[in-house]
Design a protein around this motif. Structure first.
Motif, PDB file in Angstrom:
ATOM      1  N   LEU A 163      93.638  14.879  40.631  1.00  0.00           N
ATOM      2  CA  LEU A 163      93.768  14.325  41.980  1.00  0.00           C
ATOM      3  C   LEU A 163      95.168  13.776  42.250  1.00  0.00           C
ATOM      4  O   LEU A 163      95.378  13.015  43.203  1.00  0.00           O
ATOM      5  N   GLU A 164      96.137  14.185  41.433  1.00  0.00           N
ATOM      6  CA  GLU A 164      97.520  13.775  41.661  1.00  0.00           C
ATOM      7  C   GLU A 164      98.148  14.684  42.716  1.00  0.00           C
ATOM      8  O   GLU A 164      97.938  15.906  42.714  1.00  0.00           O
TER       9      GLU A 164
ATOM     10  N   VAL B 211      85.470   3.896  36.537  1.00  0.00           N
ATOM     11  CA  VAL B 211      86.255   5.044  36.089  1.00  0.00           C
ATOM     12  C   VAL B 211      87.680   4.833  36.606  1.00  0.00           C
ATOM     13  O   VAL B 211      87.909   4.901  37.812  1.00  0.00           O
ATOM     14  N   LYS B 212      88.604   4.573  35.707  1.00  0.00           N
ATOM     15  CA  LYS B 212      89.975   4.281  36.116  1.00  0.00           C
ATOM     16  C   LYS B 212      90.689   5.555  36.564  1.00  0.00           C
ATOM     17  O   LYS B 212      90.196   6.651  36.399  1.00  0.00           O
ATOM     18  N   MET B 213      91.860   5.405  37.112  1.00  0.00           N
ATOM     19  CA  MET B 213      92.735   6.482  37.546  1.00  0.00           C
ATOM     20  C   MET B 213      92.128   7.277  38.703  1.00  0.00           C
ATOM     21  O   MET B 213      92.578   7.172  39.829  1.00  0.00           O
TER      22      MET B 213
ATOM     23  N   ALA C  20      84.086  14.490  41.140  1.00  0.00           N
ATOM     24  CA  ALA C  20      85.056  14.531  40.046  1.00  0.00           C
ATOM     25  C   ALA C  20      84.951  13.277  39.182  1.00  0.00           C
ATOM     26  O   ALA C  20      85.020  13.336  37.946  1.00  0.00           O
ATOM     27  N   ILE C  21      84.779  12.135  39.833  1.00  0.00           N
ATOM     28  CA  ILE C  21      84.650  10.867  39.112  1.00  0.00           C
ATOM     29  C   ILE C  21      83.361  10.841  38.305  1.00  0.00           C
ATOM     30  O   ILE C  21      83.338  10.397  37.143  1.00  0.00           O
ATOM     31  N   ILE C  22      82.277  11.330  38.873  1.00  0.00           N
ATOM     32  CA  ILE C  22      80.994  11.336  38.157  1.00  0.00           C
ATOM     33  C   ILE C  22      81.050  12.276  36.957  1.00  0.00           C
ATOM     34  O   ILE C  22      80.500  11.972  35.889  1.00  0.00           O
TER      35      ILE C  22
ATOM     36  N   THR D  41      91.598   3.173  50.227  1.00  0.00           N
ATOM     37  CA  THR D  41      91.026   2.637  51.462  1.00  0.00           C
ATOM     38  C   THR D  41      89.783   1.800  51.194  1.00  0.00           C
ATOM     39  O   THR D  41      89.546   0.791  51.869  1.00  0.00           O
ATOM     40  N   ARG D  42      89.002   2.216  50.187  1.00  0.00           N
ATOM     41  CA  ARG D  42      87.731   1.549  49.881  1.00  0.00           C
ATOM     42  C   ARG D  42      87.762   1.124  48.407  1.00  0.00           C
ATOM     43  O   ARG D  42      87.155   1.761  47.548  1.00  0.00           O
ATOM     44  N   PRO D  43      88.464   0.036  48.086  1.00  0.00           N
ATOM     45  CA  PRO D  43      88.760  -0.306  46.691  1.00  0.00           C
ATOM     46  C   PRO D  43      87.552  -0.559  45.795  1.00  0.00           C
ATOM     47  O   PRO D  43      87.637  -0.372  44.591  1.00  0.00           O
ATOM     48  N   ASP D  44      86.433  -0.990  46.341  1.00  0.00           N
ATOM     49  CA  ASP D  44      85.246  -1.261  45.510  1.00  0.00           C
ATOM     50  C   ASP D  44      84.201  -0.161  45.597  1.00  0.00           C
ATOM     51  O   ASP D  44      83.163  -0.224  44.938  1.00  0.00           O
ATOM     52  N   HIS D  45      84.478   0.843  46.418  1.00  0.00           N
ATOM     53  CA  HIS D  45      83.474   1.870  46.699  1.00  0.00           C
ATOM     54  C   HIS D  45      83.034   2.616  45.445  1.00  0.00           C
ATOM     55  O   HIS D  45      81.836   2.731  45.158  1.00  0.00           O
ATOM     56  N   PHE D  46      83.982   3.134  44.684  1.00  0.00           N
ATOM     57  CA  PHE D  46      83.608   3.993  43.559  1.00  0.00           C
ATOM     58  C   PHE D  46      82.976   3.220  42.410  1.00  0.00           C
ATOM     59  O   PHE D  46      82.167   3.778  41.672  1.00  0.00           O
TER      60      PHE D  46
END
Length: 293
Positions: A258-259, A117-119, A163-165, A128-133
């Motif tokens: 989330l901006e 999920v981009k953005m 929110a991402i889900i 901080t955790r670039p591969d987490h999501f």
């Protein structure tokens, strides 16, 4: 699990067996609630299961410590695994079935598909955790498609995650309602987390600065504060000057995108993250400019 232990709730591991049991309930016109967890259940998890039990006829809980959402220097190996205790808690909270897939079941040989999920995934925790999501969204997609629930339950403590889900299910037309349940806190205000077990007594005391920073934001917005840049600076100062804490972020953002925002608006959320010793903790609080009315 050791042989002497008898689970108080029905369990299943394989996906075909899970689907067969869920389909049997659907044939009885049962509504299906689903609570995905990584185990080490606490009162926050139990509140999700209890909510599913109130809303739905049949409640499935998954326990799976998902390796793909842990970074190379994170706590996958030491993440608490207490399945027998978890099964008792699942039963007490109203679960009808607990799904216990293995890593081999979830990620068979030659597995090579990921969901991104981009953005929304590129800010806050994503920095901080670039591969987490990517690990989260990939496994949650599999969990939802395997359990096929009507409603899936997530905790508000992981605000960015839920929110991402939501975005993922909307974009991919996954026909599951995502229900977010309130944060459950200890009596001292600390948001419940399985990782709280890592904290020393001194680290736990310092960790209370996260909820104090959120309380500061809530009180100042209620009092009519309009300079969010100044307010976030004060939140950051409170956390960064607390012994044993290392600030990651403290900010106020648009609740949907989330901006980061600089002036109050109807739907906002304050989010904080910090390390207490070696343990990374997160927390958040919904804010509303309407509170000044």
């Amino acid at each position: 699990m050791p042989d002497p232990f008898t689970s108080p709730v029905e369990t299943v591991a394989e996906i075909p067996a899970l689907r067969k049991l869920v389909e049997a309930e659907r044939k009885q016109n049962a509504s299906i609630g689903f609570v995905p967890t990584m185990g080490a259940l606490h009162a926050g998890h139990m509140s999700l299961i209890e909510a599913a039990h109130r809303d739905c006829d049949f409640v499935v809980v998954s326990i799976f410590v998902n390796p793909t959402q842990f970074g190379p220097n994170e706590d996958f190996e030491k993440y608490p695994r207490v399945v027998e205790q978890d099964l008792v808690k699942c039963h007490e909270a109203g679960a009808d079935l607990v799904w216990l897939p293995t890593t081999e079941i979830m990620y068979p040989k030659n597995f090579s598909t990921c969901v991104t999920v981009k953005m929304l995934s590129q800010v806050l925790e994503g920095k901080t955790r670039p591969d987490h999501f990517e690990g989260v969204t990939s496994v949650v997609t599999k969990l939802l498609l395997c359990s096929l629930p009507d409603i899936a339950y997530f905790g508000a403590k992981d605000y960015q995650q839920q929110a991402i889900i939501r975005r993922m299910c909307l974009d991919l037309n996954i026909p599951v309602e995502i229900k977010t349940c309130p944060i459950v806190r200890d009596t001292d205000g600390l948001a419940l987390s399985s990782r709280n077990a890592y904290l020393s007594e001194a680290e736990r005391e310092s960790a209370l600065s996260l909820s104090r920073a959120l309380k500061l934001a809530e009180e100042r917005i209620h009092a009519g504060e309009t300079d969010l840049n100044q307010l976030t600076a004060e939140m950051q100062q409170l956390i960064s000057t607390t012994p044993l804490l290392k600030l990651d972020y403290a900010t106020i953002v648009d609740a949907g995108t989330l901006e980061e925002i600089s002036a109050p608006q109807p739907d906002m959320v304050a989010l904080v993250a910090a390390y207490a010793g070696a343990t990374r903790l997160i927390d958040n609080c919904l804010l509303s400019a309407d509170a000044t009315d």
